[in-house]
Scaffold this motif. Sequence first.
Motif, PDB file in Angstrom:
ATOM      1  N   GLN A 176       0.707  -1.107  -0.015  1.00 18.82           N
ATOM      2  CA  GLN A 176       0.119  -0.030  -0.221  1.00 18.82           C
ATOM      3  C   GLN A 176       0.886   1.185  -0.022  1.00 18.82           C
ATOM      4  N   GLY A 177       2.026   1.222  -0.427  1.00 20.78           N
ATOM      5  CA  GLY A 177       2.766   2.285  -0.566  1.00 20.78           C
ATOM      6  C   GLY A 177       3.263   2.807   0.695  1.00 20.78           C
ATOM      7  N   LYS A 178       3.374   1.941   1.925  1.00 20.01           N
ATOM      8  CA  LYS A 178       3.754   2.508   3.289  1.00 20.01           C
ATOM      9  C   LYS A 178       5.030   2.514   3.454  1.00 20.01           C
ATOM     10  N   THR A 179       5.828   3.312   4.229  1.00 21.93           N
ATOM     11  CA  THR A 179       7.015   3.252   4.575  1.00 21.93           C
ATOM     12  C   THR A 179       7.285   2.532   5.792  1.00 21.93           C
ATOM     13  N   TYR A 180       8.333   1.516   5.891  1.00 24.93           N
ATOM     14  CA  TYR A 180       8.635   0.784   7.170  1.00 24.93           C
ATOM     15  C   TYR A 180       9.895   1.521   7.711  1.00 24.93           C
ATOM     16  N   GLY A 181       9.688   2.453   8.669  1.00 23.93           N
ATOM     17  CA  GLY A 181      10.790   3.224   9.240  1.00 23.93           C
ATOM     18  C   GLY A 181      11.442   2.455  10.340  1.00 23.93           C
ATOM     19  N   HIS A 182      12.455   3.281  10.917  1.00 25.53           N
ATOM     20  CA  HIS A 182      13.171   2.664  11.989  1.00 25.53           C
ATOM     21  C   HIS A 182      12.173   2.135  12.898  1.00 25.53           C
ATOM     22  N   ARG A 183      12.453   1.026  13.671  1.00 26.37           N
ATOM     23  CA  ARG A 183      12.093   0.315  14.600  1.00 26.37           C
ATOM     24  C   ARG A 183      10.319   0.167  14.458  1.00 26.37           C
ATOM     25  N   SER A 184      10.141   0.155  13.552  1.00 27.20           N
ATOM     26  CA  SER A 184       8.551  -0.095  13.071  1.00 27.20           C
ATOM     27  C   SER A 184       8.024  -1.589  13.098  1.00 27.20           C
ATOM     28  N   ALA A 185       9.044  -2.464  13.517  1.00 26.20           N
ATOM     29  CA  ALA A 185       8.324  -4.004  13.529  1.00 26.20           C
ATOM     30  C   ALA A 185       9.062  -4.623  14.612  1.00 26.20           C
ATOM     31  N   ILE A 186       8.752  -5.675  15.165  1.00 20.01           N
ATOM     32  CA  ILE A 186       9.001  -6.367  16.135  1.00 20.01           C
ATOM     33  C   ILE A 186       9.273  -7.993  15.556  1.00 20.01           C
ATOM     34  N   VAL A 187      10.251  -8.714  15.661  1.00 24.42           N
ATOM     35  CA  VAL A 187      10.582 -10.066  15.128  1.00 24.42           C
ATOM     36  C   VAL A 187      10.865 -10.706  16.570  1.00 24.42           C
ATOM     37  N   LEU A 188      10.122 -12.043  16.579  1.00 24.96           N
ATOM     38  CA  LEU A 188      10.259 -12.994  17.637  1.00 24.96           C
ATOM     39  C   LEU A 188      10.327 -14.426  16.842  1.00 24.96           C
ATOM     40  N   GLU A 189      11.709 -14.804  17.024  1.00 20.86           N
ATOM     41  CA  GLU A 189      12.195 -16.151  16.181  1.00 20.86           C
ATOM     42  C   GLU A 189      12.415 -17.197  17.334  1.00 20.86           C
ATOM     43  N   THR A 190      11.576 -18.442  17.326  1.00 22.19           N
ATOM     44  CA  THR A 190      11.928 -19.320  18.304  1.00 22.19           C
ATOM     45  C   THR A 190      13.061 -20.307  17.722  1.00 22.19           C
ATOM     46  N   GLN A 191      14.003 -20.740  18.529  1.00 25.60           N
ATOM     47  CA  GLN A 191      15.099 -21.116  18.044  1.00 25.60           C
ATOM     48  C   GLN A 191      16.004 -21.873  19.069  1.00 25.60           C
ATOM     49  N   ARG A 192      17.084 -22.379  18.598  1.00 28.90           N
ATOM     50  CA  ARG A 192      18.348 -22.853  19.378  1.00 28.90           C
ATOM     51  C   ARG A 192      19.182 -21.614  19.422  1.00 28.90           C
ATOM     52  N   PHE A 193      20.298 -21.795  20.315  1.00 26.93           N
ATOM     53  CA  PHE A 193      20.839 -20.329  20.345  1.00 26.93           C
ATOM     54  C   PHE A 193      21.841 -20.034  19.177  1.00 26.93           C
ATOM     55  N   PRO A 194      21.997 -18.844  18.995  1.00 24.70           N
ATOM     56  CA  PRO A 194      22.921 -18.260  17.841  1.00 24.70           C
ATOM     57  C   PRO A 194      24.527 -18.863  18.118  1.00 24.70           C
ATOM     58  N   ASP A 195      25.038 -19.297  16.974  1.00 26.94           N
ATOM     59  CA  ASP A 195      26.594 -19.492  16.869  1.00 26.94           C
ATOM     60  C   ASP A 195      26.560 -20.988  17.729  1.00 26.94           C
ATOM     61  N   SER A 196      25.483 -21.654  17.791  1.00 26.86           N
ATOM     62  CA  SER A 196      25.743 -22.906  18.705  1.00 26.86           C
ATOM     63  C   SER A 196      26.863 -23.832  18.169  1.00 26.86           C
ATOM     64  N   PRO A 197      26.940 -24.010  16.809  1.00 26.20           N
ATOM     65  CA  PRO A 197      28.121 -24.946  16.383  1.00 26.20           C
ATOM     66  C   PRO A 197      29.518 -24.469  17.112  1.00 26.20           C
ATOM     67  N   ASN A 198      29.670 -23.373  17.329  1.00 25.54           N
ATOM     68  CA  ASN A 198      30.884 -22.810  17.947  1.00 25.54           C
ATOM     69  C   ASN A 198      31.051 -22.741  19.585  1.00 25.54           C
ATOM     70  N   GLN A 199      29.663 -23.112  19.944  1.00 27.31           N
ATOM     71  CA  GLN A 199      29.583 -22.641  21.511  1.00 27.31           C
ATOM     72  C   GLN A 199      28.995 -24.024  22.214  1.00 27.31           C
ATOM     73  N   PRO A 200      30.217 -24.746  22.672  1.00 25.54           N
ATOM     74  CA  PRO A 200      29.776 -26.045  23.254  1.00 25.54           C
ATOM     75  C   PRO A 200      28.867 -26.031  24.247  1.00 25.54           C
ATOM     76  N   ALA A 201      28.889 -24.897  25.070  1.00 23.39           N
ATOM     77  CA  ALA A 201      27.963 -24.740  26.210  1.00 23.39           C
ATOM     78  C   ALA A 201      26.649 -24.482  25.840  1.00 23.39           C
ATOM     79  N   PHE A 202      26.402 -24.254  24.581  1.00 20.30           N
ATOM     80  CA  PHE A 202      24.770 -24.054  24.355  1.00 20.30           C
ATOM     81  C   PHE A 202      24.001 -25.277  23.963  1.00 20.30           C
ATOM     82  N   PRO A 203      22.912 -25.287  23.878  1.00 15.32           N
ATOM     83  CA  PRO A 203      22.175 -26.754  23.274  1.00 15.32           C
ATOM     84  C   PRO A 203      22.618 -26.904  21.824  1.00 15.32           C
TER      85      PRO A 203
END
Length: 388
Positions: free
Chosen positions: A340-367
Amino acid sequence: MKHTLVIASLLLASLMLGVTACSKRNETSAPTKSGLHRERFQKVIDGKQSDLFVLTNSKGVEICVTSYGARVVSWLVPGRDGKMEDIVLGYDNVQGYIDSNEPYFGAAIGRFGNRIAKGKFTLDGNEYTVPINNAPNALHGGTKGFQAVVWNTRQPDSRTLEFNIVSPDGDQGFPGNLGVKMVYTLTDDNELKITYEAMTDKPTVLNLTHHSFFNLLGAGNGSINDHLLTLNASRYTPVSDVLIPTGQIASVDGTPMDFRKPTVVGSRLDQNFEQLKNGAGYDHNWVLDRPASDAGTGKLFLAARVVEPRSGRVLEVRTDQPGIQFYGGNFLNDSFKGKQGKTYGHRSAIVLETQRFPDSPNQPAFPSTVLRPGETYRHICIYKTLVE
């Protein structure tokens, strides 16, 4: 041998679904309730035909999904006054997604959601390299992750979409032929239930997730800094200035990372706190406070709750995963022109990603994110909308 046959079966199913999806090309479709035209999402990409699909329920909720990236394009839900608004950011044609500087709007993410430090990891003594696309790291599976491919898609009814794909051995540097199946289900409780299953014929790492950008006031209708956020997490994984976890699991006590009670998202962004500087705001993984009795049971857990006070719209997130990434749209700006031609400006959205932890292959203490032949990766995430 059994897992090899399973992968082969998934490949055959993928090919059959691909033919089904391609055969439904429609050049004269009426627009959806959200104003989308199906033909604008029909394009041959890397030899496969993309398309647009519509999910509806008895409450009048409509979710539109394109097979390009298995991404949610629009999501119409009512507010307290009954007015329907589209609560996810995105484009009104597939080319918009292809050309965008934000490649993850609404997309399925894989093979590895979040970051891998320097694009390298070692598994069983072998080093693997993933393309660096978020310097100096790999993000969301590399340059051409699952958001940039056409998924084979089948719609058995008005509430269900089935996706599958076979990611070949070496895809973006990851080992193993990987078969992935996802199912999106829109329920009469206004839930979008996403289920993931995957198998491999070689040891690999895997961390799948979903990347809708939500604004409960309506996509393009302003900032999410007034949204109220609750995260059921007393710990998080701090990051360096290049957004790679330090390896610590830190308490949220006394910090701007504490969302255990409903908190206005933007209320603490100006605090002098190193993690907010490193992430240019919120872009972190929280460690969910799952009951110990739930360990290994696959039970779903209320991970997050978002409330938009003016409209009364609420989003709840449930999962069986140990972590959730909260990203506050820090890198959006007025150059993003969406539906609809709308602008998506700074901090105009929230993202919630269910996951294992970031960089887990290099972090042995993580799941662990390791998936081996004979094992099945499973993951469930439910996004539920309601009004209060």
